[in-house]
Design an enzyme around this catalytic site. Structure first.
Site, short mmCIF file in Angstrom:
data_model
loop_
_atom_site.label_atom_id
_atom_site.label_comp_id
_atom_site.label_asym_id
_atom_site.label_seq_id
_atom_site.Cartn_x
_atom_site.Cartn_y
_atom_site.Cartn_z
N CYS A 108 0.83 -1.20 0.00
CA CYS A 108 0.00 0.00 0.00
C CYS A 108 0.86 1.25 0.00
O CYS A 108 1.76 1.39 0.83
CB CYS A 108 -0.92 0.01 1.21
SG CYS A 108 -2.02 1.44 1.26
N GLY A 242 -8.77 -7.14 -7.95
CA GLY A 242 -9.22 -6.10 -7.03
C GLY A 242 -10.46 -5.39 -7.49
O GLY A 242 -11.57 -5.90 -7.37
#
Length: 340
Positions: A108, A242
């Site tokens: 991230c 995702g």
């Protein structure tokens, strides 16, 4: 919260099979209500939580963040952190809660994550990540995995990624998901980091060839079940999807069991929505608001007649006081009638 003593847990081999297709951990999206809808579309696909920070669990005592339904299995907990001892303690909480896998976030790129010295910035400290893996493996019996980028900032991915993988493999990590993009920690927003850095699928294939004993999944830019099949056919062990799975869940998940896993049948959007109704009823009785659940279901009919009506009505009415499963059912019936 799920009680691990009252459920059959997946073994490592079962998880490797489930990881042939997984749904990426996505902040503000893959909460337990989202995961339940995804699970009703696919019994086999591996699901991931949103990232939960180790400090929130260990220092903040926020164990409610670990709540999930037993029906979600196989399900993995993704942790954010950089302190090996703290991550080990958080992993123990997760394993005790019944999660099948504990995953470390090394991908991230958000400023908030960087300020906590975890996420993609950990690509710069592979020895530290290896220490985290080692401490976590010593603390839990479930599998410890890593999700990473191919590199960050000025790193040369073909130099850094093999070193990173070797370090975590030596620490006992045998399964890794690689987001096939660099993360630019300075100059790009988290959203831009999902689109602007170029994808390098070839590098991930090279890593599979070099680390044949590791289970390697690929993530980034994958938007169809057909593309997932192609990547698996080329030798990768797993594919993680995702945003496409969130926005077009039926396109990705409804045929996943027969196509990817060779089991079960195609599940229709109508079947999954109807199967959600008892869960919705239970959640509302426990104090949830309808829109907290239906916001994850807005893409159920993406690309089909009635999709706009489905999104509009649920978006406008699910947040009203007293809104309940009857709103979902009546909207579903309208969509079915339109498609007839």
């Amino acid at each position: 919260m799920a009680n691990p003593k009252n459920q059959e847990k997946s073994g490592f081999s079962d998880l490797r099979r489930a990881a042939r297709l997984s749904i990426a951990p996505m902040m503000d999206w893959t909460d337990r209500r989202c995961r339940m809808f995804h699970r009703l579309l696919s019994r086999e696909t591996l699901l991931y939580t949103e990232m939960v920070t180790a400090p929130a669990l260990v220092r903040g005592g926020a164990l409610h963040l670990l709540e999930f339904s037993p029906e979600e299995h196989p399900v993995a907990l993704q942790l954010g952190g950089s302190d090996p001892k703290e991550l080990a303690a958080a992993a123990k909480f997760g394993a005790d809660a019944g999660y099948d896998e504990i995953n470390i976030n090394c991908g991230c790129p958000s400023d908030r994550v960087q300020s906590g010295a975890f996420g993609a910035i950990l690509m710069q400290t592979p020895d530290l990540v290896a220490d985290c893996v080692g401490e976590m493996r010593a603390a839990v019996d479930v599998e410890v995995t890593v999700k990473c980028r191919i590199g960050v900032d000025e790193q040369e991915p073909r130099d850094i990624l093999p070193v990173f993988l070797e370090k975590i493999r030596d620490a006992g990590c045998r399964r890794v998901t690689i987001h096939a993009r660099k993360a630019w920690l300075k100059g790009l927003s988290p959203k831009e980091n999902r689109d602007i850095p170029p994808l390098d699928y070839d590098l991930v294939h090279e890593m599979k060839a070099a680390f044949g004993d590791m289970h390697i999944s690929i993530n980034g830019g994958i938007d169809s079940l057909e593309q997932a099949q192609e990547l698996l056919a080329k030798g990768l062990d797993g594919v993680m999807i995702g945003r496409a799975a969130y926005h077009q869940p039926v396109d990705i998940l409804s045929a996943a069991d027969p196509v990817i896993f060779g089991t079960g049948a195609v599940i229709s959007a109508e079947q999954a929505v109807r199967a959600m109704l008892p869960f919705i009823e239970d959640e509302l009785q426990n104090g949830a608001r309808l829109n907290q659940i239906t916001r994850h279901m807005l893409g159920a009919f993406a690309g089909r007649p009635g999709a706009r009506q489905w999104r509009r009505r649920l978006s406008e009415e699910a947040n009203k006081p007293g809104a309940g499963p009857e709103l979902v059912e009546s909207t579903l019936n309208e969509v079915i009638q339109r498609a007839a």
